[in-house]
Design a protein around this motif. Structure first.
Motif, mmCIF file in Angstrom:
data_model
loop_
_atom_site.group_PDB
_atom_site.id
_atom_site.type_symbol
_atom_site.label_atom_id
_atom_site.label_comp_id
_atom_site.label_asym_id
_atom_site.label_seq_id
_atom_site.Cartn_x
_atom_site.Cartn_y
_atom_site.Cartn_z
ATOM 1 N N SER A 91 16.462 -9.646 -30.230
ATOM 2 C CA SER A 91 16.696 -10.612 -29.172
ATOM 3 C C SER A 91 15.481 -11.518 -29.005
ATOM 4 O O SER A 91 14.380 -11.223 -29.483
ATOM 5 N N ALA A 92 15.685 -12.636 -28.297
ATOM 6 C CA ALA A 92 14.572 -13.555 -28.054
ATOM 7 C C ALA A 92 13.489 -12.883 -27.218
ATOM 8 O O ALA A 92 12.294 -13.094 -27.449
ATOM 9 N N SER A 200 18.625 -14.450 -18.962
ATOM 10 C CA SER A 200 17.842 -14.493 -20.194
ATOM 11 C C SER A 200 16.425 -14.886 -19.822
ATOM 12 O O SER A 200 16.194 -15.625 -18.862
ATOM 13 N N THR A 202 12.090 -15.620 -20.976
ATOM 14 C CA THR A 202 11.022 -15.970 -21.903
ATOM 15 C C THR A 202 9.820 -15.108 -21.575
ATOM 16 O O THR A 202 9.439 -14.987 -20.409
#
Length: 246
Positions: A91-92, A200, A202
């Motif tokens: 995943s990111a 989601s 960062t």
């Protein structure tokens, strides 16, 4: 050496119990706890009237919590503890975590690796040690009938910051004498998927950073002069004179 622990609920400030029932208080290291505090004072007499004093302090780092930069549980408090994604799972967020761990310091890396796959515990990470250094030059003249009653002191504040600016060019300072609080934002929200009802994220590659971060406090180097005059009997001198039969 001190060992300080406290309890906090979900609404008890940054990093409270947002990993479960917010009404349950849990024990964790206190945000204000410094495990080690070393103070060293050295005084050297240059002459009968002049002496120089060095004051050095070394403090261990403060605890902090890996957090989400935002209010993802919508309780009105920005104290949501971050989930530690396992690096290398595709995943990111996992790729970002892998990048962070590859460049993080040993303390940050060990803190995160010990909690992979879990919501971070409150105050589970600890910042780096910090030091300070100050000098003081005292002159107590015996001339002019003062008999060492007048003390003129040249004192410095944040001497390490002055040395940093003296030896390093502008923009290349090493962060000496900077009072720091590590950047505790591990995750930034970049979207929400209503289909999976999930956010989601960062990964903040500057998690745990101190110098150069928005949390750094940079008190300037200062130098000043203090004067103190003793009025009335000097008790210490009277005791010495009495011992000599004066």
């Amino acid at each position: 050496w001190q060992h300080v622990r406290d309890q906090a609920s979900g609404t008890g400030g940054r990093g409270g119990n947002t990993a479960g029932d917010p009404n349950l208080a849990e024990w964790a290291p206190s945000s204000f706890g410094r495990q080690h505090n070393v103070l060293l004072t050295l005084t050297y007499p240059i002459s009968r009237s002049i002496e120089i004093t060095t004051i050095g302090r070394l403090l261990s780092g403060t605890p902090y919590t890996p957090l989400v930069s935002g209010d993802v549980n919508a309780d009105g408090v920005r104290n949501d503890r971050a989930f530690i994604f396992a690096p290398g799972t595709g995943s990111a967020e996992a790729l970002g975590m892998q990048q962070l761990l590859s460049q993080a310091s040993g303390g940050v890396r060990s803190c995160l690796e010990s909690q992979v796959g879990l919501i971070a515990a409150r105050n589970s990470c600890r910042g780096p040690w910090q030091g300070s250094l100050d000098l003081q030059l005292n002159w107590r003249p015996a001339q002019f009938g003062l008999n060492r009653r007048l003390t003129i002191s040249v004192v410095t504040q944040n001497f390490l910051r002055g040395l940093d600016e003296l030896f390093h060019s502008n923009g290349n300072e090493k962060g000496w004498g900077v009072q720091t609080q590590p950047d505790g934002n591990l995750l930034f929200v970049n979207g929400f998927n209503p289909g999976t009802n999930s956010y989601s994220y960062t990964v903040n590659e500057r998690f745990g950073a101190t110098y150069g971060s928005a949390t750094a406090n940079r008190p300037p180097f200062q130098i000043g002069i203090n004067m103190r005059m003793t009025i009335g009997p000097d008790r210490a001198r009277q005791a010495l004179d009495a011992m000599r039969g004066g």
